[in-house]
Design a protein around this motif. Structure first.
Motif, PDB file in Angstrom:
ATOM      1  N   ASP A 179      -0.588  -5.894  10.279  1.00 58.65           N
ATOM      2  CA  ASP A 179       0.346  -6.716  11.049  1.00 58.65           C
ATOM      3  C   ASP A 179      -0.026  -8.206  11.000  1.00 58.65           C
ATOM      4  O   ASP A 179       0.823  -9.066  11.261  1.00 58.65           O
ATOM      5  N   ILE A 238       3.572  -2.511  17.533  1.00 56.71           N
ATOM      6  CA  ILE A 238       4.695  -3.208  18.171  1.00 56.71           C
ATOM      7  C   ILE A 238       4.174  -4.261  19.150  1.00 56.71           C
ATOM      8  O   ILE A 238       4.641  -5.409  19.167  1.00 56.71           O
ATOM      9  N   GLY A 276       3.119  -7.405  17.655  1.00 54.98           N
ATOM     10  CA  GLY A 276       4.155  -8.266  17.097  1.00 54.98           C
ATOM     11  C   GLY A 276       4.865  -7.769  15.875  1.00 54.98           C
ATOM     12  O   GLY A 276       5.697  -8.473  15.299  1.00 54.98           O
ATOM     13  N   MET A 277       4.582  -6.547  15.442  1.00 57.02           N
ATOM     14  CA  MET A 277       5.250  -6.026  14.258  1.00 57.02           C
ATOM     15  C   MET A 277       6.656  -5.540  14.620  1.00 57.02           C
ATOM     16  O   MET A 277       6.860  -4.918  15.674  1.00 57.02           O
ATOM     17  N   GLU A 278       7.618  -5.807  13.762  1.00 57.19           N
ATOM     18  CA  GLU A 278       8.986  -5.367  13.982  1.00 57.19           C
ATOM     19  C   GLU A 278       9.212  -4.056  13.228  1.00 57.19           C
ATOM     20  O   GLU A 278       8.976  -3.979  12.023  1.00 57.19           O
ATOM     21  N   SER A 338       8.993  -0.755   7.946  1.00 59.00           N
ATOM     22  CA  SER A 338      10.140   0.148   7.814  1.00 59.00           C
ATOM     23  C   SER A 338       9.646   1.584   7.785  1.00 59.00           C
ATOM     24  O   SER A 338       8.844   1.952   6.918  1.00 59.00           O
ATOM     25  N   LYS A 344       4.977  -8.798   8.727  1.00 59.42           N
ATOM     26  CA  LYS A 344       5.805  -8.871   9.932  1.00 59.42           C
ATOM     27  C   LYS A 344       6.640  -7.618  10.129  1.00 59.42           C
ATOM     28  O   LYS A 344       6.918  -7.198  11.250  1.00 59.42           O
ATOM     29  N   HIS A 345       7.056  -6.985   9.027  1.00 55.75           N
ATOM     30  CA  HIS A 345       8.063  -5.918   9.084  1.00 55.75           C
ATOM     31  C   HIS A 345       7.494  -4.568   8.642  1.00 55.75           C
ATOM     32  O   HIS A 345       6.845  -4.470   7.597  1.00 55.75           O
ATOM     33  N   ALA A 360      13.382  -7.479   7.268  1.00 54.71           N
ATOM     34  CA  ALA A 360      13.545  -6.079   7.638  1.00 54.71           C
ATOM     35  C   ALA A 360      14.209  -5.327   6.493  1.00 54.71           C
ATOM     36  O   ALA A 360      15.132  -5.840   5.853  1.00 54.71           O
ATOM     37  N   THR A 419      11.594  -0.923  11.865  1.00 52.88           N
ATOM     38  CA  THR A 419      12.959  -0.635  11.433  1.00 52.88           C
ATOM     39  C   THR A 419      13.057   0.810  10.959  1.00 52.88           C
ATOM     40  O   THR A 419      12.222   1.263  10.170  1.00 52.88           O
ATOM     41  N   THR A 451       5.780  -1.865   4.376  1.00 59.81           N
ATOM     42  CA  THR A 451       5.638  -3.102   5.152  1.00 59.81           C
ATOM     43  C   THR A 451       5.883  -4.283   4.221  1.00 59.81           C
ATOM     44  O   THR A 451       5.660  -4.189   3.019  1.00 59.81           O
TER      45      THR A 451
END
Length: 339
Positions: free
Chosen positions: A234, A297, A300-302, A241, A238-239, A170, A304, A165
């Motif tokens: 989170d 998700i 708000g977490m993106e 993987s 934000k990201h 990303a 990848t 994270t």
């Protein structure tokens, strides 16, 4: 003649008494079976919260041991690093001031270097491969090695497949990691892995990591989904993987000093209960991960997916570096996986 005979008998009696006084009591059998066991109360500590799989394993272990010993062994749980960080807990178990713990594999490598072989990047493709090795001859051999440093490895529970994270961008390829300040465990394999991927590694105890993330002194960290979810990462990251770069075991363990004081039947209960608790926690982890991902998700977490082949190629130097140190176990693990 009678006087001489009486004197001789007295001398024989005295010698017999002296010999008897010099004899030792038979030593109790290993495990203390010959000593009446009146019961004991242990403290089991870990560094994460009550929603984590460590606590799930600890609760199951406690319940099984207390039931099977009919309350003769009580276990008091201490989550949230209330008794110290993982290095402190390991040192305490060595000295006998901490009784039991559920400990992440990474810090154990500072005491038993061989355990780090399990965390070579991309060693296992799935959980089933990991469980087969950890519960098999290789895992048992490495648990036994913990006794060399006054620790008793009972069973391998689970931290799980670890993911990256960060708060910046990303990450799908190693190129995306260039310059990111990533917290890693104080473990040389993790440090070398993330340096090979291009990150600036920051070795740090977990107890310090949340503050560092909040203050922005580090950009990211790597951990299984259960940790990311239960600690609400989170809120600062934000990201996410889904790199699944390393499968991380955890060990249910105790002070060898305390284990050796127990009768053999109680020792057997503790070892059997630890294995069952480990398997139970693994199952809960597996069932929970998809739900936890969906909640992250929604918060708000993106998410990848990464280029696994690119990551594997980037860390090939890690295998080259550790071949001399862990080659024997790398070969044994590969043989297990090829069965």
């Amino acid at each position: 003649m009678k006087k001489k005979l009486s004197l001789l008998l007295c001398m024989v009696l005295v010698v017999s008494l002296l010999a008897a006084c010099g004899q030792k009591e038979p030593a109790p059998a290993a495990g203390g079976e010959d000593v009446a066991f009146e019961g004991v109360k242990y403290r089991l500590a870990h560094v994460v919260n009550e929603n984590d799989s460590f606590h799930i394993a600890a609760e199951k272990f406690k319940a099984l041991v207390e039931e099977r010993t009919e309350g003769k062994v009580e276990i008091e749980l201490h989550p949230n690093a209330t008794l110290g960080d993982e290095r402190t807990l390991l040192e305490g178990m060595q000295m006998g001031t901490i009784d039991m713990g559920v400990i992440t594999n990474g810090p154990i490598a500072n005491f038993v270097p061989e355990v780090a072989v399990f965390e070579l990047p991309f060693l296992f493709s799935n959980r089933e491969e990991a469980y087969g090795v950890l519960d098999g001859t290789v895992g048992k051999e490495i648990l036994k090695k913990m006794e060399d440093v006054n620790l008793k490895g009972l069973a391998f529970a689970e931290r799980g497949f670890r993911n990256l994270t960060n708060s910046k961008r990303a990450v799908a390829t190693p190129n995306d990691m260039q310059g990111l300040r990533i917290r890693v465990m104080e473990n040389p394999v993790y440090i070398d892995t993330f340096q090979a991927l291009g990150a600036n590694t920051v070795p740090m105890a977990w107890t310090e990591t949340l503050t560092a993330l909040q203050q922005g002194t580090i950009d990211g960290q790597e951990n299984p989904v259960v940790v990311i979810h239960s600690f609400k990462l989170d809120e600062t990251q934000k990201h996410l993987s889904l790199s699944r770069h390393t499968y991380s075991p955890a060990t249910i363990m105790m002070s060898l000093k305390e284990f050796n004081k127990l009768p053999a039947d109680i020792q057997e209960i503790i070892e059997k209960s630890a294995q069952e608790a480990a398997e139970y926690a693994r199952a809960v982890n597996t069932e929970s991960e998809e739900v936890q991902l969906q909640e992250l998700i929604e918060r708000g977490m993106e998410i990848t997916e990464v280029d696994v082949e690119a990551f594997q190629a980037a860390v090939s130097s890690v295998y080259d570096k550790y071949r001399n140190q862990y080659g024997e176990y790398m070969d044994k693990i590969q043989a297990e996986l090829n069965k």
